[in-house]
Motif scaffolding. Sequence first.
Motif, PDB file in Angstrom:
ATOM      1  N   ALA A  52       0.835  -1.193   0.000  1.00 53.54           N
ATOM      2  CA  ALA A  52       0.000   0.000   0.000  1.00 53.54           C
ATOM      3  C   ALA A  52       0.870   1.243   0.000  1.00 53.54           C
ATOM      4  O   ALA A  52       1.956   1.263   0.585  1.00 53.54           O
ATOM      5  N   LEU A  53       0.364   2.282  -0.645  1.00 54.87           N
ATOM      6  CA  LEU A  53       0.991   3.596  -0.645  1.00 54.87           C
ATOM      7  C   LEU A  53       0.012   4.579  -0.033  1.00 54.87           C
ATOM      8  O   LEU A  53      -1.111   4.737  -0.530  1.00 54.87           O
ATOM      9  N   ASP A  54       0.429   5.242   1.050  1.00 54.77           N
ATOM     10  CA  ASP A  54      -0.406   6.221   1.749  1.00 54.77           C
ATOM     11  C   ASP A  54       0.162   7.609   1.452  1.00 54.77           C
ATOM     12  O   ASP A  54       1.230   7.968   1.942  1.00 54.77           O
ATOM     13  N   LEU A  55      -0.559   8.379   0.639  1.00 56.24           N
ATOM     14  CA  LEU A  55      -0.100   9.701   0.222  1.00 56.24           C
ATOM     15  C   LEU A  55      -0.584  10.765   1.199  1.00 56.24           C
ATOM     16  O   LEU A  55      -1.784  10.873   1.457  1.00 56.24           O
ATOM     17  N   GLY A  56       0.337  11.556   1.719  1.00 55.33           N
ATOM     18  CA  GLY A  56      -0.039  12.560   2.712  1.00 55.33           C
ATOM     19  C   GLY A  56      -0.462  11.892   4.001  1.00 55.33           C
ATOM     20  O   GLY A  56      -1.552  12.128   4.520  1.00 55.33           O
ATOM     21  N   CYS A  57       0.418  11.071   4.570  1.00 54.30           N
ATOM     22  CA  CYS A  57       0.048  10.200   5.694  1.00 54.30           C
ATOM     23  C   CYS A  57      -0.134  10.950   7.004  1.00 54.30           C
ATOM     24  O   CYS A  57      -0.692  10.400   7.959  1.00 54.30           O
ATOM     25  N   GLY A  58       0.328  12.191   7.090  1.00 56.95           N
ATOM     26  CA  GLY A  58       0.148  12.954   8.324  1.00 56.95           C
ATOM     27  C   GLY A  58       0.764  12.260   9.517  1.00 56.95           C
ATOM     28  O   GLY A  58       1.909  11.809   9.472  1.00 56.95           O
ATOM     29  N   GLU A  59      -0.005  12.165  10.590  1.00 60.10           N
ATOM     30  CA  GLU A  59       0.488  11.560  11.828  1.00 60.10           C
ATOM     31  C   GLU A  59       0.374  10.037  11.844  1.00 60.10           C
ATOM     32  O   GLU A  59       0.638   9.409  12.858  1.00 60.10           O
ATOM     33  N   GLY A  60       0.001   9.450  10.701  1.00 64.33           N
ATOM     34  CA  GLY A  60       0.198   8.021  10.498  1.00 64.33           C
ATOM     35  C   GLY A  60      -0.911   7.070  10.881  1.00 64.33           C
ATOM     36  O   GLY A  60      -0.731   5.862  10.797  1.00 64.33           O
ATOM     37  N   ALA A  61      -2.090   7.567  11.243  1.00 58.14           N
ATOM     38  CA  ALA A  61      -3.133   6.658  11.711  1.00 58.14           C
ATOM     39  C   ALA A  61      -3.552   5.650  10.648  1.00 58.14           C
ATOM     40  O   ALA A  61      -3.747   4.464  10.948  1.00 58.14           O
ATOM     41  N   ASP A  62      -3.699   6.105   9.399  1.00 60.90           N
ATOM     42  CA  ASP A  62      -4.098   5.183   8.333  1.00 60.90           C
ATOM     43  C   ASP A  62      -3.017   4.142   8.073  1.00 60.90           C
ATOM     44  O   ASP A  62      -3.297   2.944   7.919  1.00 60.90           O
ATOM     45  N   ALA A  63      -1.766   4.590   7.997  1.00 61.82           N
ATOM     46  CA  ALA A  63      -0.668   3.667   7.723  1.00 61.82           C
ATOM     47  C   ALA A  63      -0.535   2.624   8.819  1.00 61.82           C
ATOM     48  O   ALA A  63      -0.315   1.429   8.548  1.00 61.82           O
ATOM     49  N   VAL A  64      -0.662   3.048  10.067  1.00 64.54           N
ATOM     50  CA  VAL A  64      -0.563   2.110  11.193  1.00 64.54           C
ATOM     51  C   VAL A  64      -1.692   1.096  11.126  1.00 64.54           C
ATOM     52  O   VAL A  64      -1.474  -0.106  11.303  1.00 64.54           O
ATOM     53  N   TRP A  65      -2.890   1.564  10.858  1.00 64.63           N
ATOM     54  CA  TRP A  65      -4.033   0.638  10.789  1.00 64.63           C
ATOM     55  C   TRP A  65      -3.840  -0.370   9.659  1.00 64.63           C
ATOM     56  O   TRP A  65      -4.082  -1.580   9.849  1.00 64.63           O
ATOM     57  N   LEU A  66      -3.402   0.097   8.496  1.00 61.23           N
ATOM     58  CA  LEU A  66      -3.166  -0.827   7.385  1.00 61.23           C
ATOM     59  C   LEU A  66      -2.110  -1.864   7.756  1.00 61.23           C
ATOM     60  O   LEU A  66      -2.260  -3.056   7.460  1.00 61.23           O
ATOM     61  N   ALA A  67      -1.031  -1.430   8.394  1.00 64.83           N
ATOM     62  CA  ALA A  67       0.021  -2.367   8.797  1.00 64.83           C
ATOM     63  C   ALA A  67      -0.512  -3.396   9.778  1.00 64.83           C
ATOM     64  O   ALA A  67      -0.136  -4.577   9.716  1.00 64.83           O
ATOM     65  N   GLU A  68      -1.388  -2.974  10.653  1.00 67.00           N
ATOM     66  CA  GLU A  68      -1.981  -3.911  11.611  1.00 67.00           C
ATOM     67  C   GLU A  68      -2.847  -4.950  10.916  1.00 67.00           C
ATOM     68  O   GLU A  68      -3.031  -6.065  11.422  1.00 67.00           O
ATOM     69  N   LEU A 119      -2.621  -1.119  -3.341  1.00 70.62           N
ATOM     70  CA  LEU A 119      -3.548  -0.097  -2.869  1.00 70.62           C
ATOM     71  C   LEU A 119      -2.810   1.232  -2.834  1.00 70.62           C
ATOM     72  O   LEU A 119      -1.729   1.329  -2.243  1.00 70.62           O
ATOM     73  N   VAL A 120      -3.380   2.241  -3.474  1.00 73.46           N
ATOM     74  CA  VAL A 120      -2.874   3.606  -3.346  1.00 73.46           C
ATOM     75  C   VAL A 120      -3.991   4.440  -2.734  1.00 73.46           C
ATOM     76  O   VAL A 120      -5.095   4.521  -3.287  1.00 73.46           O
ATOM     77  N   SER A 121      -3.702   5.029  -1.594  1.00 71.17           N
ATOM     78  CA  SER A 121      -4.710   5.757  -0.826  1.00 71.17           C
ATOM     79  C   SER A 121      -4.309   7.218  -0.701  1.00 71.17           C
ATOM     80  O   SER A 121      -3.188   7.532  -0.289  1.00 71.17           O
ATOM     81  N   ALA A 122      -5.222   8.107  -1.059  1.00 71.73           N
ATOM     82  CA  ALA A 122      -5.018   9.552  -0.896  1.00 71.73           C
ATOM     83  C   ALA A 122      -6.231  10.096  -0.157  1.00 71.73           C
ATOM     84  O   ALA A 122      -7.305  10.262  -0.740  1.00 71.73           O
ATOM     85  N   HIS A 123      -6.058  10.317   1.145  1.00 71.65           N
ATOM     86  CA  HIS A 123      -7.148  10.831   1.969  1.00 71.65           C
ATOM     87  C   HIS A 123      -6.905  12.300   2.302  1.00 71.65           C
ATOM     88  O   HIS A 123      -5.909  12.652   2.923  1.00 71.65           O
ATOM     89  N   PHE A 124      -7.828  13.140   1.865  1.00 73.95           N
ATOM     90  CA  PHE A 124      -7.809  14.569   2.179  1.00 73.95           C
ATOM     91  C   PHE A 124      -6.486  15.213   1.774  1.00 73.95           C
ATOM     92  O   PHE A 124      -5.851  15.906   2.558  1.00 73.95           O
ATOM     93  N   LEU A 125      -6.105  14.946   0.548  1.00 71.38           N
ATOM     94  CA  LEU A 125      -4.875  15.496  -0.008  1.00 71.38           C
ATOM     95  C   LEU A 125      -5.180  16.903  -0.521  1.00 71.38           C
ATOM     96  O   LEU A 125      -5.264  17.154  -1.730  1.00 71.38           O
TER      97      LEU A 125
END
Length: 214
Positions: free
Chosen positions: A44-60, A111-117
């Motif tokens: 997965a690629l998380d674009l504009g990950c900010g403080e990382g909540a999405d990336a951490v959840w995906l890794a989990e 998966l490429v995810s761009a949330h609120f970019l």
Amino acid sequence: MPHDSTIPDHAYWDARYTESDRMWSGRPNAPLVRETAGLIPGTALDLGCGEGADAVWLAEQGWHVTAVDVSRVALDRAARHARETAADAAHRIDWQWCDLASSFPAGSFDLVSAHFLHSPSDMPRDEILRKAASAVAPGGILLVVGHAAAPTQDHGPHPDLHFPTPDEVLAALGLPDGEWEVLRNEEHQQAMTGPDGRPGTRTDNTLKLRRVPA
């Protein structure tokens, strides 16, 4: 803080993040949780990950995540959040500093995810999202979630910030006919509370596309 066009994006966002100990909730975005349900974890690629909540959840969930942001302050917080809350999954995240206006992570992803970019700067969002689509592997998913309008309780001026509809996002991608399947294209409204405690609503939109396998 207001955006000064003479200040580089990384400096602007570093300053924004240092205004408080935490800018975001620490929880993954609800559309990400909903739209990845049932997907087999891959890359997965998380674009504009900010403080990382999405990336951490995906890794989990078992994903191997490349998480990028223009703010080193945000990335430091994200890595710390991963170590403190998901130690067993933290090794599955590669945190990368990246100014998407001038560069883009290498590789292809399931998966490429761009949330609120969004950004008050003149960020080339359409160009970035076209690169995001190119980074989706055959059979993979492009998930773009954005604001459709400012919150109803926000009466401040936003003269230069346009919130595109999902149809506008889809059109700007310029995707070849027959190579993509639209799985979701919708707007959705949710209740929210503003920084001053006033209740209101916010309208967001979700565009979910699947790249047809070759």
